[in-house]
Enzyme design. Structure first.
Site, PDB file in Angstrom:
ATOM      1  N   LYS A  78     -37.316  46.724  86.106  1.00 24.43           N
ATOM      2  CA  LYS A  78     -35.883  47.018  85.990  1.00 24.43           C
ATOM      3  C   LYS A  78     -35.093  45.801  85.502  1.00 24.43           C
ATOM      4  CE  LYS A  78     -34.206  48.305  89.845  1.00 24.43           C
ATOM      5  NZ  LYS A  78     -33.860  46.931  90.291  1.00 24.43           N
ATOM      6  N   THR A  80     -36.317  43.367  83.761  1.00 22.50           N
ATOM      7  CA  THR A  80     -36.745  43.153  82.381  1.00 22.50           C
ATOM      8  C   THR A  80     -35.964  44.049  81.426  1.00 22.50           C
ATOM      9  OG1 THR A  80     -38.960  42.557  83.150  1.00 22.50           O
ATOM     10  CG2 THR A  80     -38.738  43.182  80.831  1.00 22.50           C
ATOM     11  N   ARG A 101     -28.907  39.505  90.121  1.00 24.56           N
ATOM     12  CA  ARG A 101     -28.954  38.821  91.408  1.00 24.56           C
ATOM     13  C   ARG A 101     -29.845  37.579  91.317  1.00 24.56           C
ATOM     14  NH1 ARG A 101     -31.541  43.043  95.005  1.00 24.56           N
ATOM     15  NH2 ARG A 101     -32.471  43.553  92.997  1.00 24.56           N
ATOM     16  N   LYS A 112     -43.950  39.845  95.660  1.00 26.01           N
ATOM     17  CA  LYS A 112     -43.359  40.363  94.429  1.00 26.01           C
ATOM     18  C   LYS A 112     -43.451  39.398  93.253  1.00 26.01           C
ATOM     19  CE  LYS A 112     -39.041  42.388  92.696  1.00 26.01           C
ATOM     20  NZ  LYS A 112     -37.625  42.633  92.995  1.00 26.01           N
ATOM     21  N   ALA A 280     -31.787  45.329  98.431  1.00 28.16           N
ATOM     22  CA  ALA A 280     -31.248  46.690  98.446  1.00 28.16           C
ATOM     23  C   ALA A 280     -31.882  47.563  99.519  1.00 28.16           C
ATOM     24  CB  ALA A 280     -31.432  47.346  97.083  1.00 28.16           C
ATOM     25  N   PHE A 308     -34.110  47.963  93.557  1.00 23.27           N
ATOM     26  CA  PHE A 308     -34.997  49.094  93.807  1.00 23.27           C
ATOM     27  C   PHE A 308     -34.513  50.367  93.092  1.00 23.27           C
ATOM     28  CE2 PHE A 308     -35.778  46.367  97.673  1.00 23.27           C
ATOM     29  CZ  PHE A 308     -36.982  45.874  97.222  1.00 23.27           C
ATOM     30  N   PHE A 388     -45.449  49.941  78.691  1.00 21.22           N
ATOM     31  CA  PHE A 388     -46.530  49.019  79.023  1.00 21.22           C
ATOM     32  C   PHE A 388     -47.638  49.181  77.978  1.00 21.22           C
ATOM     33  CE2 PHE A 388     -44.249  48.497  82.810  1.00 21.22           C
ATOM     34  CZ  PHE A 388     -44.808  47.486  83.589  1.00 21.22           C
ATOM     35  N   TRP A 416     -40.286  44.112  76.984  1.00 20.65           N
ATOM     36  CA  TRP A 416     -41.196  43.108  77.549  1.00 20.65           C
ATOM     37  C   TRP A 416     -41.978  42.422  76.439  1.00 20.65           C
ATOM     38  CZ3 TRP A 416     -46.693  43.123  77.787  1.00 20.65           C
ATOM     39  CH2 TRP A 416     -47.252  42.163  78.634  1.00 20.65           C
TER      40      TRP A 416
END
Length: 563
Positions: A78, A80, A101, A112, A280, A308, A388, A416
């Site tokens: 998200k 990215t 953030r 993560k 979140a 999230f 991806f 990406w």
């Protein structure tokens, strides 16, 4: 057949090879004067919170909120997509600013990993942003723990306020994952070491001070909110606030630099604010109102993200942050990946390179729920398929066809691998959607609704659940909330991010579930009620193999293994 099989460099390798513009050039490109910002080295700056007042007469740009389906171990990207979309918007001639953030050290060194985007859609300097950055988290941690020290000292020095040590609601915090600190005993070792009592630690991003910093619009607002924070109850069951301890000035002093938004840039030199970092799943999950509002004044578009899935960060942005900041979003981008959709359809992470159209079809139900959530708020939206390298052409076509058949605007984003260039289709679709679709934005519930009705609205309209169950403890707390007039606050539900329900194992789109609220905590200064559900924790633990095991720094100071 896959769309690509080429290997790419790691995020940190890409970031370290980037050619960054001096931060003064980034600030100047936004139209900021030298007195509006202060450099923190060559590539970081603090933009004065007073800039918002200076820009008061300028029209707000369109605010684009990026959210996603429920996250999975496969990753959704998200942040990215947020960075890539911002870069793409500038590439198509739309002056755009990004707002994200700040990453917490807890997940960065835990499970993560980094949180500055990925591939060729990153905010930089990536190492600084993922580590200590400009010291905001240190300031918040210090202010939070200073308040805890002032509170314990007040009790030790005679307890003039008649505080009941068994009813202190203000814990301590640390910006790391440390399960051993969830429940502690303090004050042991004799009377000179304080009053013994039970205590505990939350992670810094769960601190009410973090939420307050992100919801305040200036220094005066910050101080007023800090003064309202609830810290304990007396033996007579009366609430005790920071203003009763008379330390709101000291707390504001510790935060006087942290309130100013941080300005950095992307790999393509798009300006980006990175400020504040509430989770979140246990807090409201959005960057600061100041960063969002200043960015919207400085750009034609402001792209921001909420933590999230749409069931958590987006709902809280739309029900809490927009009210606090008087923000009207222009559109929402819902990020989905083929990988995550297949996991929601029952595949394991190890199987994801295999094409499985049946699993993909089942997983679409999770996306459908998040689309319905955004529709419930009356907002225009676009679906972004975050590409991806192992996604097959047939899988991508299936998702596009599903969206077309159901009337959902959709675009493939390859940000990406290709940076802003890979997001141009998405950028054009977002602009077209904002310009052509009607916007009927309205929060999900009214503030005058009862606490139970607010919770029920989120549970039924966002999660797709059928009901609410309050524990005996939560019911007692609800009586106190109503007695003290705090029931007019919005609700901030702390829930697992992995499921629409409060059970992380119920992936996809579960039906007929009940949300169990075990505790209601009032953040009076932040202005919301936190409803703790299921087994969600406010101090995470480290996994068996933390990401920190891969991190190192060479003798030349070059960082390795950060992400």
């Amino acid at each position: 057949m896959t769309s690509s099989t080429k290997t790419v460099k790691s995020d940190i390798e890409i970031a370290q090879e980037a050619v960054l513009a001096p931060i003064g050039k980034i600030a100047g490109g936004l139209g900021l004067d030298e007195e509006d910002w202060e450099p923190y080295g060559r590539y970081k700056a603090k933009v004065s919170a007073d800039t918002l007042k200076k820009l008061n007469g300028k029209k707000d740009g369109n605010v684009i909120l990026v959210t996603s389906i429920n996250p999975t171990p496969a990753g959704e990207g998200k942040s990215t997509v947020t960075v890539g979309l911002g870069q793409a918007m500038n590439r198509i001639g739309r002056k755009t600013v990004i707002a994200l953030r700040e990453p917490s050290l807890g997940p960065t060194m835990g499970l993560k990993g980094g949180a500055a985007g990925g591939g060729y859609s990153q905010v930089v300097p990536m190492e600084d942003i993922n580590l200590h950055f400009t010291g905001d988290f240190h300031a918040i941690t210090s202010a939070h723990n200073a308040l805890a020290a002032f509170l314990d000292n007040h009790i030790y020095q005679g307890n003039e306020l008649n505080i009941d040590p068994r009813r202190i609601v203000w814990k301590r915090v640390l910006d790391l994952n440390d399960r051993a600190l969830r429940h502690v005993i303090i004050g042991l070792g004799g009377r000179t070491n304080g009053v013994p009592r039970e205590d505990g630690f939350d992670i810094t991003v769960a601190s009410e001070i973090m939420a307050i910093l992100c919801l305040s619009v200036n220094l005066d607002d910050l101080k007023k909110r800090l003064s309202k924070m609830l810290v304990a109850y007396t033996y007579d069951n009366e609430p005790v606030f920071v203003r009763d301890l008379k330390v709101e000035g000291a707390l504001t002093l510790l935060l006087k630099e942290a309130i100013h938004p941080n300005l950095v840039q992307t790999l393509e030199n798009t300006p980006a604010f990175v400020h504040g970092g509430p989770f979140a799943n246990i807090a409201h999950g959005c960057n600061s109102v100041l960063a969002t509002k200043i960015g919207a004044k400085l750009g034609e578009y402001l792209v921001t993200e909420a933590g999230f899935g749409a069931d958590l960060g987006a709902e809280k942005f739309l029900d809490i942050t927009t009210r606090a900041g008087h923000i009207k979003p222009g559109a929402v981008v819902i990020v989905a990946t083929i990988r995550a959709l297949k996991m929601h359809g029952g595949m394991t992470k190890e199987e994801l390179r295999n094409e499985d159209m049946d699993a993909l079809a089942r997983g679409m139900e999770n996306l459908a729920c998040h689309i319905e959530t955004i529709q419930a708020f009356g907002l225009p939206y676009v679906i972004a398929i975050n590409h991806f390298i192992f996604d097959t052409d047939r899988e991508v076509a299936f998702v596009k066809d599903w969206c077309a058949k159901n009337g959902h605007p959709v675009a493939l984003a390859n940000v990406w691998e290709d940076g802003g260039k890979g997001g141009e289709q998405l950028a054009r679709l977002v602009v077209e959607t904002i310009e052509s679709q009607e916007n009927h934005f309205k929060p999900l519930y009214e503030l005058d609704d009862s606490v139970e009705d607010k919770l029920y609205a989120v549970i039924t309209k966002v999660y797709g659940g059928k009901g609410l169950e309050l524990s005996p403890k939560a019911r007692r707390q609800l009586v106190s909330i109503k007695k003290n007039g705090w029931d007019k606050f919005p609700v901030c539900i702390a829930k697992t991010q992995y499921s629409l329900s409060d059970n992380p194992k119920l992936i996809g789109r579960p039906k007929d579930f009940v949300i169990h609220v075990r505790e209601l905590k009032v953040s009076v200064g932040a202005g919301f009620i936190v409803a703790l559900t299921g087994s969600v924790l406010t101090m995470p633990g480290l996994p068996k193999h933390p990401a920190a095991l891969n991190m190192d720094v060479g003798t030349d100071g070059k960082v390795a293994g950060l992400f």
